[in-house]
Design a protein around this motif. Structure first.
Motif, PDB file in Angstrom:
ATOM      1  N   ARG A 107      21.395   8.611  59.804  1.00 56.59           N
ATOM      2  CA  ARG A 107      20.311   9.559  59.580  1.00 56.59           C
ATOM      3  C   ARG A 107      19.269   9.389  60.663  1.00 56.59           C
ATOM      4  O   ARG A 107      18.775   8.292  60.903  1.00 56.59           O
ATOM      5  CB  ARG A 107      19.657   9.350  58.215  1.00 56.59           C
ATOM      6  CG  ARG A 107      20.528   9.727  57.062  1.00 56.59           C
ATOM      7  CD  ARG A 107      19.717   9.726  55.777  1.00 56.59           C
ATOM      8  NE  ARG A 107      20.577   9.992  54.646  1.00 56.59           N
ATOM      9  CZ  ARG A 107      21.180   9.032  53.940  1.00 56.59           C
ATOM     10  NH1 ARG A 107      20.985   7.777  54.257  1.00 56.59           N
ATOM     11  NH2 ARG A 107      21.954   9.336  52.934  1.00 56.59           N
ATOM     12  N   LYS A 108      18.928  10.495  61.279  1.00 51.12           N
ATOM     13  CA  LYS A 108      17.855  10.449  62.257  1.00 51.12           C
ATOM     14  C   LYS A 108      16.534  10.169  61.552  1.00 51.12           C
ATOM     15  O   LYS A 108      15.698   9.406  62.019  1.00 51.12           O
ATOM     16  CB  LYS A 108      17.781  11.783  63.005  1.00 51.12           C
ATOM     17  CG  LYS A 108      16.695  11.838  64.068  1.00 51.12           C
ATOM     18  CD  LYS A 108      16.698  13.187  64.768  1.00 51.12           C
ATOM     19  CE  LYS A 108      15.590  13.261  65.812  1.00 51.12           C
ATOM     20  NZ  LYS A 108      15.547  14.575  66.464  1.00 51.12           N
TER      21      LYS A 108
ATOM     22  N   GLU B 213      22.878  15.161  66.393  1.00 47.54           N
ATOM     23  CA  GLU B 213      22.177  15.663  65.216  1.00 47.54           C
ATOM     24  C   GLU B 213      22.781  16.998  64.798  1.00 47.54           C
ATOM     25  O   GLU B 213      22.977  17.900  65.616  1.00 47.54           O
ATOM     26  CB  GLU B 213      20.693  15.842  65.489  1.00 47.54           C
ATOM     27  CG  GLU B 213      19.933  16.332  64.263  1.00 47.54           C
ATOM     28  CD  GLU B 213      18.447  16.556  64.493  1.00 47.54           C
ATOM     29  OE1 GLU B 213      17.741  16.860  63.511  1.00 47.54           O
ATOM     30  OE2 GLU B 213      18.006  16.452  65.654  1.00 47.54           O
TER      31      GLU B 213
ATOM     32  N   GLY C  76      18.501  16.385  60.814  1.00 48.04           N
ATOM     33  CA  GLY C  76      18.128  14.973  60.845  1.00 48.04           C
ATOM     34  C   GLY C  76      19.302  14.049  60.601  1.00 48.04           C
ATOM     35  O   GLY C  76      19.172  12.831  60.714  1.00 48.04           O
ATOM     36  N   ASP C  77      20.477  14.596  60.283  1.00 48.81           N
ATOM     37  CA  ASP C  77      21.668  13.776  60.073  1.00 48.81           C
ATOM     38  C   ASP C  77      22.485  13.701  61.358  1.00 48.81           C
ATOM     39  O   ASP C  77      22.710  14.718  62.021  1.00 48.81           O
ATOM     40  CB  ASP C  77      22.523  14.355  58.951  1.00 48.81           C
ATOM     41  CG  ASP C  77      21.920  14.122  57.580  1.00 48.81           C
ATOM     42  OD1 ASP C  77      21.387  13.019  57.361  1.00 48.81           O
ATOM     43  OD2 ASP C  77      21.962  15.034  56.746  1.00 48.81           O
ATOM     44  N   ILE C  78      22.933  12.498  61.695  1.00 43.98           N
ATOM     45  CA  ILE C  78      23.765  12.293  62.876  1.00 43.98           C
ATOM     46  C   ILE C  78      25.227  12.370  62.443  1.00 43.98           C
ATOM     47  O   ILE C  78      25.669  11.655  61.538  1.00 43.98           O
ATOM     48  CB  ILE C  78      23.472  10.932  63.540  1.00 43.98           C
ATOM     49  CG1 ILE C  78      21.970  10.805  63.828  1.00 43.98           C
ATOM     50  CG2 ILE C  78      24.290  10.798  64.826  1.00 43.98           C
ATOM     51  CD1 ILE C  78      21.402  11.901  64.711  1.00 43.98           C
TER      52      ILE C  78
ATOM     53  N   HIS D  34      17.326  21.864  62.093  1.00 44.69           N
ATOM     54  CA  HIS D  34      17.707  20.515  62.517  1.00 44.69           C
ATOM     55  C   HIS D  34      17.709  19.603  61.289  1.00 44.69           C
ATOM     56  O   HIS D  34      16.665  19.316  60.710  1.00 44.69           O
ATOM     57  CB  HIS D  34      16.744  20.007  63.592  1.00 44.69           C
ATOM     58  CG  HIS D  34      16.909  20.721  64.897  1.00 44.69           C
ATOM     59  ND1 HIS D  34      17.296  20.083  66.060  1.00 44.69           N
ATOM     60  CD2 HIS D  34      16.782  22.032  65.228  1.00 44.69           C
ATOM     61  CE1 HIS D  34      17.388  20.953  67.055  1.00 44.69           C
ATOM     62  NE2 HIS D  34      17.069  22.154  66.567  1.00 44.69           N
TER      63      HIS D  34
END
Length: 572
Positions: free
Chosen positions: A464-465, A417, A448-450, A446
């Motif tokens: 996307r987380k 992340e 939320g994008d991987i 944070h």
């Protein structure tokens, strides 16, 4: 670009510093001006007689912008009695009234609340109540939306404007006539307490403007964005946040931009954080002119407008660039003065980037940002000559790290992340301490994008987380869609996911378990159109007997998305 002290941070820092052109600094000064008000005042001094904004053929100079925004600020202070820190909403497309009101609000020491003009009554009511806005400036085309909810909101003052208010008298009359009577663009509304924008400026010009004391840590904007809860939240962006991102953007574009000589095309709405920062504020600081496109959906009309000017820069989203490339008149334009093309809001497709470069001779610079980061976080260097599918390198004075679910930094090449720390990161969500704590942890935002980092240091988004759906650069959050679906008496359960779309990058697809066996797709979509902005309305409905769930009963959206991907792969 980053200053992590751990070994992985040092490794990334060396990669990023080595890859950027030599004239891009490692750090920027986030306090070059004491506030955005000071930035504006100095720009006016430097570029007084130059054009700041153009719309429908009308030019607005820096001096005219100063005079009119001063009058607007004085009206807010003296006539309305508003104080420093009060919130004032803007609900307009790209017209000259927007920058006049924008800088008037900032010069009065107040907070700008940007509102999407396409909001439904439900969405508008939430944002006005959540922000506690005392006043709103709204185009008459959208006044009917406000009319339906004004009694439920804390608004004390309404300022109405028409499309032609800042044009020459004759042209203004013609534009207003066409909008109201030919295009039928002003639905009936009832706002008897409203005053006109023209009256406000006329009155404000006679009033005394009091320059407030503004600090860089004061809030400049409440920029609303969705969340995993489906409730829109106001990102508190300070004067320093915005200044820092301006400096970061300017540093990354390096020698591409020249003071007092730029003309940037602005088709994206200024109420969107990308255009607000990269077009409006950046080119004010540079003494450039903004060519405001009021209706970018009218591609032939926009292309005709572009043919009148020797523009030097343009920003947009992938879908807009694609639409322009597919217009037969676009290829006939003169691109000899164009030296900056910037894409954001959504991924730039390789085919679009390659066609753009072939036609214009300029590389389409892709960047990545978040509303919570004012927005720019990363961008591809201006000296790259081909599309690489990455979101680029971190902007100066920005630290990045990739972490796993436990918060530990991942190994080189592994996905994690994306976490961000820098002067452009918001101070938090307006009156949302719990939501703030969920995204800001130990000074890191944070995303939320991987993301992964390749061996050259370039960042690549892999997933996307969060379950956010990105439609033409606008965030759509599944819980909001699902909440609306569940308002329908014929729905038992519902889930919303994003699926690929050649037109908008992603589109909304919903999975529904019926309560009423007679329920149809058309009925559900019609229901959603009542409660949701157009880009949030589902484009596809699939009825199921049941939805996949975890052992605690949570609907597994990821499984639904994976089924879509599998089906597409099998079809291919």
């Amino acid at each position: 670009m980053a200053t992590n002290v751990n070994s992985r941070g040092e490794f990334l820092q060396k990669l990023w510093l080595k890859r950027y052109p030599a004239d891009v600094p490692a750090e920027i000064n986030a306090d070059r001006y004491s506030s955005l008000m000071a930035l504006f005042e100095q720009a006016v001094e430097r570029y007084a007689d130059q054009t700041a904004f153009i719309n429908m053929g009308q030019h607005l100079t820096f001096t005219q912008l100063e005079q009119r925004s001063r009058a607007f600020a004085a009206y807010l202070q003296q006539e309305l009695g508003l104080k420093k820190g009060d919130r004032v909403a803007l609900m307009m497309p790209n017209i000259l009234q927007y920058p006049v009101a924008l800088f008037g609000i900032l010069r009065a020491g107040m907070i700008v609340v940007n509102v999407n003009p396409l909001y439904t009554p439900r969405e508008l009511e939430h944002q006005l109540n959540d922000s506690g806005a005392s006043a709103i400036v709204i185009l008459t085309n959208f006044a009917h939306t406000l009319s339906g909810v004004v009694a439920k909101c804390p608004l004390k003052h309404i300022i109405l404007t028409t499309a032609g208010d800042q044009l020459s008298p004759l042209k203004g009359l013609l534009v207003n006539f066409v909008v109201r009577y030919v295009k039928k663009g002003v639905p009936p509304f009832d706002l008897p307490q409203a005053v006109s924008f023209c009256q406000v400026l006329k009155c404000g010009a006679r009033l005394n403007y009091v320059r407030p004391e503004i600090h860089n840590d004061d809030i400049a904007f409440l920029q609303y964005t969705g969340g995993t809860t489906g409730v829109a939240k106001g990102a508190m962006l300070t004067h320093r946040n915005m200044q820092a991102n301006l400096a970061q953007t300017q540093a990354c574009y390096g020698s591409l931009l020249s003071e007092g000589r730029e003309l940037v095309v602005t088709p994206l709405p200024l109420y969107h954080i990308f255009a607000l920062t990269v077009n409006c504020l950046l080119f004010i600081d540079l003494g450039g002119a903004n060519l405001l496109i009021t209706n970018p959906r009218d591609i032939p009309g926009m292309v005709k407008e572009l043919g009148k000017y020797r523009f030097t820069a343009i920003t947009g989203v992938n879908t807009l660039f694609n639409s322009m490339l597919n217009d037969p008149g676009f290829s006939k334009l003169d691109f000899s003065t164009l030296h900056l093309s910037a894409g954001g809001g959504m991924a730039v497709q390789r085919s679009v980037a390659e066609r753009w470069e072939k036609l214009t001779g300029r590389y389409l610079l892709e960047g990545y940002g978040l509303t919570e980061c004012s927005p720019l976080v990363a961008v591809n260097p201006y000296d790259i000559r081909c599309h690489n599918g990455s979101i680029g390198l971190p902007v100066p004075s920005t630290e990045l790290k990739l972490v796993d679910e436990a918060g530990n930094e991942v190994a080189q090449g592994e996905p994690g992340e994306l976490c961000i720390r820098g002067p452009q990161v918001m101070s938090g969500y307006w009156q949302q301490p719990v939501a703030t704590a969920e995204i800001l942890k130990n000074g890191w935002l944070h995303s939320g994008d991987i993301v992964t980092v390749d061996d050259k240091g370039f960042l690549h988004i892999v997933d996307r987380k969060k379950d956010m759906i990105l439609v033409s650069g606008f965030n759509v959050y599944p819980n909001e869609i699902e909440d609306v679906l569940m308002l329908h008496p014929g729905v038992f359960e519902a889930a919303a996911v994003g699926v690929p779309s050649e037109v908008s990058g992603e589109m909304v697809k919903v999975y529904v378990v019926k309560k009423d066996p007679a329920l149809t797709e058309a009925q559900l979509i019609a229901h959603c159109k009542i409660h949701l902005t157009g880009y949030k309305v589902p484009r596809s409905v699939e009825f199921r007997q049941q939805l996949p769930k975890s052992n605690v009963g949570k609907i597994l959206r990821r499984e639904l998305r994976d089924n879509v991907s599998t089906a597409a792969a099998n079809a291919a």
